[in-house]
Design a protein around this motif. Structure first.
Motif, mmCIF file in Angstrom:
data_model
loop_
_atom_site.group_PDB
_atom_site.id
_atom_site.type_symbol
_atom_site.label_atom_id
_atom_site.label_comp_id
_atom_site.label_asym_id
_atom_site.label_seq_id
_atom_site.Cartn_x
_atom_site.Cartn_y
_atom_site.Cartn_z
ATOM 1 N N ARG A 8 34.606 -1.613 -5.678
ATOM 2 C CA ARG A 8 34.528 -2.259 -6.775
ATOM 3 C C ARG A 8 34.330 -4.106 -6.508
ATOM 4 N N ILE A 9 35.211 -4.433 -5.480
ATOM 5 C CA ILE A 9 35.249 -5.894 -5.057
ATOM 6 C C ILE A 9 33.721 -6.479 -4.701
ATOM 7 N N ILE A 10 32.992 -5.651 -3.917
ATOM 8 C CA ILE A 10 31.841 -5.883 -3.583
ATOM 9 C C ILE A 10 30.791 -5.844 -4.862
ATOM 10 N N ALA A 11 30.828 -5.022 -5.571
ATOM 11 C CA ALA A 11 30.064 -5.118 -6.886
ATOM 12 C C ALA A 11 30.198 -6.152 -7.622
ATOM 13 N N GLY A 12 31.378 -6.436 -8.079
ATOM 14 C CA GLY A 12 31.826 -7.477 -9.150
ATOM 15 C C GLY A 12 31.195 -8.945 -8.217
ATOM 16 N N ALA A 13 31.651 -8.940 -7.062
ATOM 17 C CA ALA A 13 31.130 -10.218 -6.136
ATOM 18 C C ALA A 13 29.500 -10.225 -6.377
ATOM 19 N N PHE A 14 28.778 -9.355 -6.136
ATOM 20 C CA PHE A 14 27.456 -9.266 -6.197
ATOM 21 C C PHE A 14 26.994 -9.822 -7.582
ATOM 22 N N ILE A 15 27.666 -9.183 -8.751
ATOM 23 C CA ILE A 15 27.108 -9.345 -10.027
ATOM 24 C C ILE A 15 27.437 -10.944 -10.106
ATOM 25 N N MET A 16 28.721 -11.348 -9.989
ATOM 26 C CA MET A 16 28.910 -12.639 -10.264
ATOM 27 C C MET A 16 28.016 -13.583 -9.425
ATOM 28 N N LEU A 17 27.739 -13.371 -8.232
ATOM 29 C CA LEU A 17 26.970 -14.232 -7.578
ATOM 30 C C LEU A 17 25.614 -14.255 -7.923
ATOM 31 N N SER A 18 24.885 -13.157 -8.510
ATOM 32 C CA SER A 18 23.413 -13.081 -8.846
ATOM 33 C C SER A 18 23.336 -13.696 -10.354
ATOM 34 N N LEU A 19 24.536 -13.630 -10.938
ATOM 35 C CA LEU A 19 24.515 -14.439 -12.249
ATOM 36 C C LEU A 19 24.544 -15.774 -12.129
ATOM 37 N N ALA A 20 25.326 -16.251 -10.971
ATOM 38 C CA ALA A 20 25.463 -17.663 -10.956
ATOM 39 C C ALA A 20 23.976 -18.114 -10.330
ATOM 40 N N LEU A 21 23.315 -17.486 -9.550
ATOM 41 C CA LEU A 21 22.207 -17.787 -8.868
ATOM 42 C C LEU A 21 21.085 -17.788 -10.159
ATOM 43 N N ALA A 22 21.145 -16.879 -11.136
ATOM 44 C CA ALA A 22 20.036 -16.963 -12.001
ATOM 45 C C ALA A 22 20.533 -18.542 -12.913
ATOM 46 N N ARG A 23 21.572 -18.545 -13.113
ATOM 47 C CA ARG A 23 21.785 -19.761 -13.849
ATOM 48 C C ARG A 23 21.239 -21.140 -13.384
ATOM 49 N N PHE A 24 21.539 -21.053 -12.040
ATOM 50 C CA PHE A 24 21.267 -22.453 -11.112
ATOM 51 C C PHE A 24 20.145 -22.430 -10.340
ATOM 52 N N HIS A 25 19.478 -21.344 -9.977
ATOM 53 C CA HIS A 25 18.573 -21.286 -8.984
ATOM 54 C C HIS A 25 17.206 -20.736 -9.648
ATOM 55 N N ASN A 26 17.254 -19.513 -10.085
ATOM 56 C CA ASN A 26 16.058 -18.880 -10.658
ATOM 57 C C ASN A 26 16.523 -17.573 -11.495
ATOM 58 N N PRO A 27 15.857 -17.340 -12.826
ATOM 59 C CA PRO A 27 16.236 -16.280 -13.512
ATOM 60 C C PRO A 27 15.875 -15.140 -13.004
ATOM 61 N N ASN A 28 15.292 -14.726 -11.978
ATOM 62 C CA ASN A 28 14.965 -13.696 -11.636
ATOM 63 C C ASN A 28 15.905 -12.923 -10.747
ATOM 64 N N TRP A 29 16.822 -13.617 -10.549
ATOM 65 C CA TRP A 29 17.903 -13.021 -9.787
ATOM 66 C C TRP A 29 18.744 -12.221 -10.812
ATOM 67 N N LEU A 30 18.438 -12.112 -11.913
ATOM 68 C CA LEU A 30 19.005 -11.126 -12.737
ATOM 69 C C LEU A 30 18.441 -9.616 -12.577
ATOM 70 N N TRP A 31 17.449 -9.684 -11.891
ATOM 71 C CA TRP A 31 16.731 -8.380 -11.234
ATOM 72 C C TRP A 31 17.950 -7.561 -10.502
ATOM 73 N N PHE A 32 18.590 -8.571 -9.582
ATOM 74 C CA PHE A 32 19.517 -8.125 -8.660
ATOM 75 C C PHE A 32 20.826 -7.656 -9.478
ATOM 76 N N THR A 33 21.454 -8.338 -10.362
ATOM 77 C CA THR A 33 22.216 -7.882 -11.410
ATOM 78 C C THR A 33 21.841 -6.532 -11.867
ATOM 79 N N ALA A 34 20.561 -6.328 -12.401
ATOM 80 C CA ALA A 34 20.159 -5.121 -12.814
ATOM 81 C C ALA A 34 20.368 -4.021 -11.867
ATOM 82 N N PHE A 35 20.039 -4.348 -10.760
ATOM 83 C CA PHE A 35 19.904 -3.139 -9.614
ATOM 84 C C PHE A 35 21.354 -2.647 -9.313
#
Length: 70
Positions: A8-35
């Motif tokens: 649960r900790i790892i999944a939550g961290a991956f989701i939060m990290l990918s959302l931050a990357l999508a916001r500040f780097h590239n929206p394509n990181w949302l695909w990782f959130t979906a994965f």
């Protein structure tokens, strides 16, 4: 710590990290959130998750010390 909590900790961290990357780097990181979300969804039905395999190989225990009552 044991596998269920670490998962649960790892999944939550991956989701939060990918959302931050999508916001500040590239929206394509949302695909990782979906994965990650899709993987959590399928593991709820199949009781199989690749991250559990890696955590077992790292020696993370399946249950808390002292049994399942805690």
């Amino acid at each position: 710590m044991y596998i269920d909590r670490m998962l649960r900790i790892i999944a939550g961290a991956f989701i939060m990290l990918s959302l931050a990357l999508a916001r500040f780097h590239n929206p394509n990181w949302l695909w990782f959130t979906a994965f990650v979300g899709l993987n959590l969804f399928q593991s709820g039905f199949t009781n199989w998750c690749p991250m559990v395999y890696f955590l077992e190989k790292l020696g993370v225990p399946k249950f808390p010390k002292g049994g399942c009552d805690k």
